[in-house]
Structure formats: structure tokens, C-alpha cells
Design a protein around this motif. Structure first.
Motif, short mmCIF file in Angstrom:
data_model
loop_
_atom_site.label_atom_id
_atom_site.label_comp_id
_atom_site.label_asym_id
_atom_site.label_seq_id
_atom_site.Cartn_x
_atom_site.Cartn_y
_atom_site.Cartn_z
N THR A 68 0.98 -0.71 -0.05
CA THR A 68 0.17 0.01 0.64
C THR A 68 0.92 1.54 -0.03
OG1 THR A 68 -1.52 -1.43 0.93
CG2 THR A 68 -1.64 0.82 1.21
N ILE A 69 2.25 1.17 0.55
CA ILE A 69 2.84 2.65 0.88
C ILE A 69 3.66 2.85 -1.07
CG2 ILE A 69 4.93 3.12 1.98
CD1 ILE A 69 3.45 1.66 4.34
N ALA A 70 3.86 1.55 -0.69
CA ALA A 70 4.53 1.50 -1.77
C ALA A 70 3.93 2.19 -3.19
CB ALA A 70 5.82 0.27 -2.78
N ARG A 71 2.57 1.53 -3.54
CA ARG A 71 1.60 1.93 -4.72
C ARG A 71 1.34 3.60 -3.93
NH1 ARG A 71 -2.16 -2.44 -3.16
NH2 ARG A 71 -1.74 -4.42 -5.04
N ALA A 72 1.72 3.81 -3.86
CA ALA A 72 1.46 5.92 -2.83
C ALA A 72 2.90 6.26 -3.45
CB ALA A 72 1.42 5.99 -1.46
N GLY A 73 3.90 5.43 -4.10
CA GLY A 73 5.10 6.36 -4.19
C GLY A 73 6.35 6.14 -3.05
N ARG A 74 6.00 6.09 -2.66
CA ARG A 74 7.44 5.71 -1.51
C ARG A 74 8.20 4.35 -0.90
NH1 ARG A 74 6.10 7.60 4.82
NH2 ARG A 74 8.27 7.48 5.43
N PRO A 75 9.47 4.27 -1.23
CA PRO A 75 9.73 2.86 -1.08
C PRO A 75 9.91 2.86 0.60
CG PRO A 75 11.52 4.99 -0.89
CD PRO A 75 10.17 5.18 -0.97
N VAL A 76 9.80 1.14 0.54
CA VAL A 76 9.52 0.89 2.12
C VAL A 76 10.88 0.03 2.24
CG1 VAL A 76 8.12 -0.68 3.34
CG2 VAL A 76 6.96 1.16 1.29
N LEU A 77 10.97 -0.46 3.58
CA LEU A 77 11.81 -1.22 4.11
C LEU A 77 11.33 -2.70 5.05
CD1 LEU A 77 16.10 -2.21 4.38
CD2 LEU A 77 14.09 -2.02 6.47
N VAL A 78 10.99 -3.58 5.00
CA VAL A 78 10.27 -4.63 6.05
C VAL A 78 11.39 -5.40 6.39
CG1 VAL A 78 8.64 -6.29 6.53
CG2 VAL A 78 8.09 -4.34 4.25
N ASN A 79 11.98 -5.35 8.00
CA ASN A 79 12.85 -5.84 8.35
C ASN A 79 11.17 -6.76 9.59
OD1 ASN A 79 14.83 -6.63 10.70
ND2 ASN A 79 14.26 -4.74 11.77
N VAL A 80 12.46 -7.98 9.02
CA VAL A 80 11.85 -8.99 9.21
C VAL A 80 12.71 -9.86 9.71
CG1 VAL A 80 10.44 -11.77 8.44
CG2 VAL A 80 10.32 -9.84 6.64
N TRP A 81 12.16 -9.81 11.34
CA TRP A 81 12.70 -11.08 12.56
C TRP A 81 12.96 -12.60 11.38
CZ3 TRP A 81 12.03 -9.17 18.05
CH2 TRP A 81 12.65 -7.67 18.27
N LEU A 82 14.33 -12.84 11.84
CA LEU A 82 14.10 -14.80 11.09
C LEU A 82 14.48 -15.45 12.42
CD1 LEU A 82 16.33 -14.13 8.12
CD2 LEU A 82 14.21 -14.24 7.94
N THR A 83 14.27 -16.55 11.77
CA THR A 83 14.30 -17.86 12.71
C THR A 83 15.40 -18.46 12.94
OG1 THR A 83 13.54 -19.47 11.82
CG2 THR A 83 11.95 -18.68 13.34
N LYS A 84 16.43 -19.70 13.88
CA LYS A 84 17.64 -19.88 13.87
C LYS A 84 18.21 -20.01 12.19
CE LYS A 84 17.48 -21.70 18.72
NZ LYS A 84 17.89 -23.56 19.36
N PRO A 85 19.38 -20.11 11.65
CA PRO A 85 19.69 -20.36 10.51
C PRO A 85 19.57 -21.87 10.62
CG PRO A 85 21.18 -19.15 12.24
CD PRO A 85 20.04 -19.36 12.65
#
Length: 176
Positions: A68-85
Motif C-alpha cells: 500500500t505504501i509503495a503504491r503511493a510512491g514511497r520506498p519501504v524497508l521491511v525488517n523481518v525477524w528470522l528464526t535460527k539459521p
């Protein structure tokens, strides 16, 4: 270039690439286990939108918000917390197929094999897009994974990837 990009950062709170070799050689993970970094706040400081998904169940809603934010023309960074490698190499074949996007005109079809190496949490897979001047609606390509070794993806072995068009479709004009 005026392209509202969505960047997804996998945050495993570790220097996993260093730990992989260090633990093997020294039998110690000292200085490789870290606190989680607020990459989303860094993005905000640089003028982008910053979002965080702390649990797997957060991911669909956060990605929808990012779209939704990107469609409005703004770049977005999503920080996804990962589990163990992963503890052993995980291999898979991939195939980028037609969705609503046209091969050659909107993207370049691709296939191959990737491996997430032991001690890692991800591997890059790039879909090469064609930056044409045509004003079109957003389109999709389909990504399918197969021949997966040492992991069970559950129901997530296929996904549609949305391509946001950077050209605006003038009101009243025909759209592709």
C-alpha cells in the motif's frame, strides 16, 4: 528513478556468515551473536517507510501494508525477524513463470538451482525486470520451488510476485 521499491531484510541477530566458519574452526560463537538491529528505523531516518515483522504471523499484514505504501510512491524497508539459521545445506530448484506479466516485455524468465548453505537463513533469487516506457497496471510473475532437499516448505513452495509499474496510466486511457 522514481520506482517505489520494497526491500525485505532478513534479520537473524547474528553475523551468521562469520559464525558458520568460526564455530566450525574454534567451536565458539563469541562476537557473532548480536542484538536485533532496527533496520526499519534506519530506513525511516533516510525518508523511506520502515516496517517490522517480529513473528511469522505478522508477515502477510506487514507485506500488505508495504504494498500500500509503495503504491503511493514511497520506498519501504521491511525488517523481518528470522528464526535460527539452517543446520545443513537446503537446496531447491526454482522457476519463474508467467503470471499476468509478459515474458520478454515485462520480465526475463529464469530457472535454476539455489542452495541456502548451512549456517545461513537465506539466499538471493533475483527476477530481472524490463523497465519499459509502457504505462500498465501492476502485474505478477509466478515463482515455483521444487526438488527441495533438507527442508519442508509446507504450503509455501509457490508464490505470486507483484511487479509495480513505475509508469502512471493516464485517466481515460486503455490499460494493458
Amino acid at each position: 528513478h522514481g520506482i517505489p521499491v520494497i526491500a525485505v531484510v532478513g534479520n537473524d541477530a547474528a553475523w551468521t556468515q562469520i559464525a558458520r566458519e568460526q564455530v566450525k574452526l574454534l567451536h565458539d560463537d563469541v562476537a557473532t551473536v548480536l542484538s536485533r538491529t532496527d533496520y526499519h528505523r534506519v530506513a525511516e531516518g533516510l525518508g523511506a517507510a520502515g516496517l517490522v515483522a517480529r513473528r511469522t504471523s505478522d508477515v502477510p499484514g506487514v507485506l500488505q501494508q508495504a504494498r500500500t505504501i509503495a503504491r503511493a510512491g514511497r520506498p519501504v524497508l521491511v525488517n523481518v525477524w528470522l528464526t535460527k539459521p539452517v543446520t545443513m545445506d537446503v537446496g531447491f530448484d526454482y522457476l519463474v513463470l508467467n503470471g499476468s506479466a509478459t515474458p520478454g516485455a515485462d520480465y526475463f524468465p529464469d530457472s535454476g538451482r539455489r542452495t541456502i548453505t548451512a549456517g545461513s537463513t537465506n539466499v538471493s533469487l533475483i527476477v530481472n525486470l524490463v523497465d519499459n516506457a509502457a504505462a500498465e497496471l501492476d502485474e505478477t510473475v509466478h515463482l515455483a520451488l521444487s526438488n527441495i532437499s533438507n527442508a519442508d516448505p509446507g504450503p509455501n513452495a509457490e508464490a505470486d510476485i507483484l511487479i509495480y509499474d513505475s509508469n502512471v496510466v493516464p485517466v481515460g486511457q486503455d490499460q494493458k
